[in-house]
Design a protein around this motif. Structure first.
Motif, PDB file in Angstrom:
ATOM      1  N   ASP A 111       0.832  -1.201   0.000  1.00 56.29           N
ATOM      2  CA  ASP A 111       0.000   0.000   0.000  1.00 56.29           C
ATOM      3  C   ASP A 111       0.869   1.253   0.000  1.00 56.29           C
ATOM      4  O   ASP A 111       0.566   2.232  -0.683  1.00 56.29           O
ATOM      5  CB  ASP A 111      -0.933   0.014   1.210  1.00 56.29           C
ATOM      6  CG  ASP A 111      -1.943  -1.119   1.162  1.00 56.29           C
ATOM      7  OD1 ASP A 111      -2.240  -1.612   0.054  1.00 56.29           O
ATOM      8  OD2 ASP A 111      -2.432  -1.509   2.243  1.00 56.29           O
ATOM      9  N   ARG A 112       1.948   1.229   0.768  1.00 55.80           N
ATOM     10  CA  ARG A 112       2.857   2.389   0.811  1.00 55.80           C
ATOM     11  C   ARG A 112       3.550   2.589  -0.533  1.00 55.80           C
ATOM     12  O   ARG A 112       3.789   3.722  -0.944  1.00 55.80           O
ATOM     13  CB  ARG A 112       3.876   2.235   1.934  1.00 55.80           C
ATOM     14  CG  ARG A 112       3.271   2.603   3.285  1.00 55.80           C
ATOM     15  CD  ARG A 112       4.318   2.624   4.367  1.00 55.80           C
ATOM     16  NE  ARG A 112       4.158   1.356   5.065  1.00 55.80           N
ATOM     17  CZ  ARG A 112       5.139   0.618   5.533  1.00 55.80           C
ATOM     18  NH1 ARG A 112       6.374   1.000   5.415  1.00 55.80           N
ATOM     19  NH2 ARG A 112       4.899  -0.527   6.131  1.00 55.80           N
ATOM     20  N   MET A 113       3.872   1.504  -1.230  1.00 47.01           N
ATOM     21  CA  MET A 113       4.484   1.639  -2.553  1.00 47.01           C
ATOM     22  C   MET A 113       3.512   2.291  -3.528  1.00 47.01           C
ATOM     23  O   MET A 113       3.910   3.138  -4.329  1.00 47.01           O
ATOM     24  CB  MET A 113       4.923   0.272  -3.085  1.00 47.01           C
ATOM     25  CG  MET A 113       6.165  -0.260  -2.428  1.00 47.01           C
ATOM     26  SD  MET A 113       6.905  -1.705  -3.223  1.00 47.01           S
ATOM     27  CE  MET A 113       5.530  -2.795  -3.459  1.00 47.01           C
ATOM     28  N   ASP A 114       2.229   1.910  -3.456  1.00 49.93           N
ATOM     29  CA  ASP A 114       1.231   2.525  -4.326  1.00 49.93           C
ATOM     30  C   ASP A 114       1.084   4.015  -4.027  1.00 49.93           C
ATOM     31  O   ASP A 114       0.962   4.831  -4.944  1.00 49.93           O
ATOM     32  CB  ASP A 114      -0.125   1.825  -4.166  1.00 49.93           C
ATOM     33  CG  ASP A 114      -0.115   0.415  -4.727  1.00 49.93           C
ATOM     34  OD1 ASP A 114       0.765   0.118  -5.578  1.00 49.93           O
ATOM     35  OD2 ASP A 114      -0.974  -0.384  -4.318  1.00 49.93           O
ATOM     36  N   GLU A 115       1.095   4.375  -2.747  1.00 48.78           N
ATOM     37  CA  GLU A 115       1.002   5.788  -2.368  1.00 48.78           C
ATOM     38  C   GLU A 115       2.222   6.556  -2.866  1.00 48.78           C
ATOM     39  O   GLU A 115       2.098   7.692  -3.337  1.00 48.78           O
ATOM     40  CB  GLU A 115       0.893   5.925  -0.852  1.00 48.78           C
ATOM     41  CG  GLU A 115      -0.415   5.419  -0.276  1.00 48.78           C
ATOM     42  CD  GLU A 115      -0.407   5.344   1.239  1.00 48.78           C
ATOM     43  OE1 GLU A 115       0.598   5.738   1.874  1.00 48.78           O
ATOM     44  OE2 GLU A 115      -1.416   4.872   1.790  1.00 48.78           O
ATOM     45  N   THR A 116       3.402   5.950  -2.803  1.00 50.53           N
ATOM     46  CA  THR A 116       4.621   6.599  -3.282  1.00 50.53           C
ATOM     47  C   THR A 116       4.574   6.795  -4.791  1.00 50.53           C
ATOM     48  O   THR A 116       4.941   7.851  -5.307  1.00 50.53           O
ATOM     49  CB  THR A 116       5.860   5.774  -2.887  1.00 50.53           C
ATOM     50  OG1 THR A 116       5.851   5.589  -1.471  1.00 50.53           O
ATOM     51  CG2 THR A 116       7.143   6.455  -3.306  1.00 50.53           C
ATOM     52  N   ARG A 117       4.108   5.778  -5.517  1.00 51.57           N
ATOM     53  CA  ARG A 117       3.967   5.912  -6.971  1.00 51.57           C
ATOM     54  C   ARG A 117       3.002   7.041  -7.318  1.00 51.57           C
ATOM     55  O   ARG A 117       3.266   7.819  -8.239  1.00 51.57           O
ATOM     56  CB  ARG A 117       3.478   4.597  -7.574  1.00 51.57           C
ATOM     57  CG  ARG A 117       4.553   3.577  -7.732  1.00 51.57           C
ATOM     58  CD  ARG A 117       4.086   2.408  -8.594  1.00 51.57           C
ATOM     59  NE  ARG A 117       4.978   1.302  -8.373  1.00 51.57           N
ATOM     60  CZ  ARG A 117       4.665   0.204  -7.707  1.00 51.57           C
ATOM     61  NH1 ARG A 117       3.469   0.041  -7.217  1.00 51.57           N
ATOM     62  NH2 ARG A 117       5.547  -0.758  -7.551  1.00 51.57           N
ATOM     63  N   ALA A 118       1.880   7.090  -6.590  1.00 53.29           N
ATOM     64  CA  ALA A 118       0.906   8.155  -6.847  1.00 53.29           C
ATOM     65  C   ALA A 118       1.519   9.528  -6.563  1.00 53.29           C
ATOM     66  O   ALA A 118       1.263  10.494  -7.292  1.00 53.29           O
ATOM     67  CB  ALA A 118      -0.343   7.949  -5.992  1.00 53.29           C
ATOM     68  N   LEU A 119       2.344   9.618  -5.544  1.00 57.52           N
ATOM     69  CA  LEU A 119       3.011  10.877  -5.224  1.00 57.52           C
ATOM     70  C   LEU A 119       3.964  11.277  -6.350  1.00 57.52           C
ATOM     71  O   LEU A 119       3.985  12.437  -6.772  1.00 57.52           O
ATOM     72  CB  LEU A 119       3.769  10.740  -3.904  1.00 57.52           C
ATOM     73  CG  LEU A 119       4.512  11.961  -3.410  1.00 57.52           C
ATOM     74  CD1 LEU A 119       3.512  13.046  -3.016  1.00 57.52           C
ATOM     75  CD2 LEU A 119       5.386  11.614  -2.227  1.00 57.52           C
ATOM     76  N   PHE A 120       4.731  10.344  -6.872  1.00 57.08           N
ATOM     77  CA  PHE A 120       5.658  10.655  -7.965  1.00 57.08           C
ATOM     78  C   PHE A 120       4.937  10.991  -9.267  1.00 57.08           C
ATOM     79  O   PHE A 120       5.520  11.631 -10.145  1.00 57.08           O
ATOM     80  CB  PHE A 120       6.642   9.506  -8.195  1.00 57.08           C
ATOM     81  CG  PHE A 120       7.758   9.458  -7.199  1.00 57.08           C
ATOM     82  CD1 PHE A 120       8.543  10.572  -6.971  1.00 57.08           C
ATOM     83  CD2 PHE A 120       8.030   8.298  -6.494  1.00 57.08           C
ATOM     84  CE1 PHE A 120       9.581  10.544  -6.052  1.00 57.08           C
ATOM     85  CE2 PHE A 120       9.060   8.260  -5.577  1.00 57.08           C
ATOM     86  CZ  PHE A 120       9.843   9.384  -5.350  1.00 57.08           C
ATOM     87  N   ASP A 121       3.695  10.566  -9.414  1.00 58.31           N
ATOM     88  CA  ASP A 121       2.925  10.870 -10.622  1.00 58.31           C
ATOM     89  C   ASP A 121       2.298  12.260 -10.596  1.00 58.31           C
ATOM     90  O   ASP A 121       1.795  12.717 -11.622  1.00 58.31           O
ATOM     91  CB  ASP A 121       1.829   9.816 -10.832  1.00 58.31           C
ATOM     92  CG  ASP A 121       2.398   8.510 -11.351  1.00 58.31           C
ATOM     93  OD1 ASP A 121       3.524   8.528 -11.888  1.00 58.31           O
ATOM     94  OD2 ASP A 121       1.718   7.476 -11.219  1.00 58.31           O
ATOM     95  N   ARG A 122       2.317  12.909  -9.465  1.00 59.26           N
ATOM     96  CA  ARG A 122       1.739  14.255  -9.380  1.00 59.26           C
ATOM     97  C   ARG A 122       2.579  15.231 -10.204  1.00 59.26           C
ATOM     98  O   ARG A 122       3.794  15.134 -10.263  1.00 59.26           O
ATOM     99  CB  ARG A 122       1.665  14.708  -7.921  1.00 59.26           C
ATOM    100  CG  ARG A 122       0.644  13.887  -7.126  1.00 59.26           C
ATOM    101  CD  ARG A 122       0.626  14.188  -5.672  1.00 59.26           C
ATOM    102  NE  ARG A 122       0.574  15.604  -5.356  1.00 59.26           N
ATOM    103  CZ  ARG A 122       0.736  16.083  -4.124  1.00 59.26           C
ATOM    104  NH1 ARG A 122       0.959  15.257  -3.121  1.00 59.26           N
ATOM    105  NH2 ARG A 122       0.677  17.367  -3.896  1.00 59.26           N
ATOM    106  N   ASP A 123       1.898  16.193 -10.856  1.00 60.56           N
ATOM    107  CA  ASP A 123       2.571  17.128 -11.757  1.00 60.56           C
ATOM    108  C   ASP A 123       3.648  17.943 -11.059  1.00 60.56           C
ATOM    109  O   ASP A 123       4.753  18.109 -11.577  1.00 60.56           O
ATOM    110  CB  ASP A 123       1.540  18.069 -12.406  1.00 60.56           C
ATOM    111  CG  ASP A 123       0.675  17.344 -13.415  1.00 60.56           C
ATOM    112  OD1 ASP A 123       1.152  16.337 -13.990  1.00 60.56           O
ATOM    113  OD2 ASP A 123      -0.461  17.788 -13.635  1.00 60.56           O
ATOM    114  N   GLU A 124       3.332  18.463  -9.854  1.00 61.46           N
ATOM    115  CA  GLU A 124       4.318  19.310  -9.176  1.00 61.46           C
ATOM    116  C   GLU A 124       5.560  18.525  -8.753  1.00 61.46           C
ATOM    117  O   GLU A 124       6.668  19.047  -8.765  1.00 61.46           O
ATOM    118  CB  GLU A 124       3.706  20.055  -7.981  1.00 61.46           C
ATOM    119  CG  GLU A 124       3.112  19.181  -6.913  1.00 61.46           C
ATOM    120  CD  GLU A 124       1.638  18.844  -7.117  1.00 61.46           C
ATOM    121  OE1 GLU A 124       1.041  18.304  -6.165  1.00 61.46           O
ATOM    122  OE2 GLU A 124       1.087  19.085  -8.200  1.00 61.46           O
TER     123      GLU A 124
END
Length: 138
Positions: A111-124
């Motif tokens: 779950d933490r890996m998915d959250e990290t991936r989502a964070l890296f996908d953010r535009d900013e």
């Protein structure tokens, strides 16, 4: 100055890491082969991600995840119900002085890996990480 063995910042000892990994392997094999006499547990595919042991090796916290991530509570309940049989399997395959008390928790690393991936996908975040590349292109 003498090193304080019981300091808060100290990580697990080499022995704790080694025993934890051996317990993880044994439990993975037992669960994969279906050696537990519980049809409900044998019907589940459970991944044993990590085992952390206490400094005295009497408590082993086992981090598990059912395949696909579903039925988490059912998996924990089935593992707790078969704790004694799993402890016997550990003692059969390992040479420890005491059989560790097994405690089962859901492995949250996926779950933490998915959250990290989502964070890296953010535009900013992408903009900040790609700042050097954008300057080189200009």
């Amino acid at each position: 100055m003498a090193k304080n063995r019981h300091s808060e910042g100290a990580g697990p000892s080499q022995r704790q890491l080694r025993v934890g990994e051996l317990i993880r392997r044994v439990l993975s094999q037992v669960l994969a082969r279906g050696e537990v006499h519980d049809p409900e547990l044998n019907a589940m595919s459970i991944t044993v991600g990590e085992v952390r042991t206490s400094p005295d090796l009497k408590i082993a916290t086992v981090y598990v995840m059912p395949l696909g991530g579903g039925r988490r509570e059912d998996a924990i309940t089935a593992l707790k119900r078969n704790r004694g049989e799993l402890r016997r399997a550990i003692m059969r395959d390992m040479s420890l002085k005491y059989a560790p008390d097994l405690r089962f928790l859901i492995d949250e690393t996926f779950d933490r890996m998915d959250e990290t991936r989502a964070l890296f996908d953010r535009d900013e975040v992408r903009r900040d990480l790609g700042g050097d590349e954008a300057e080189e292109e200009a």
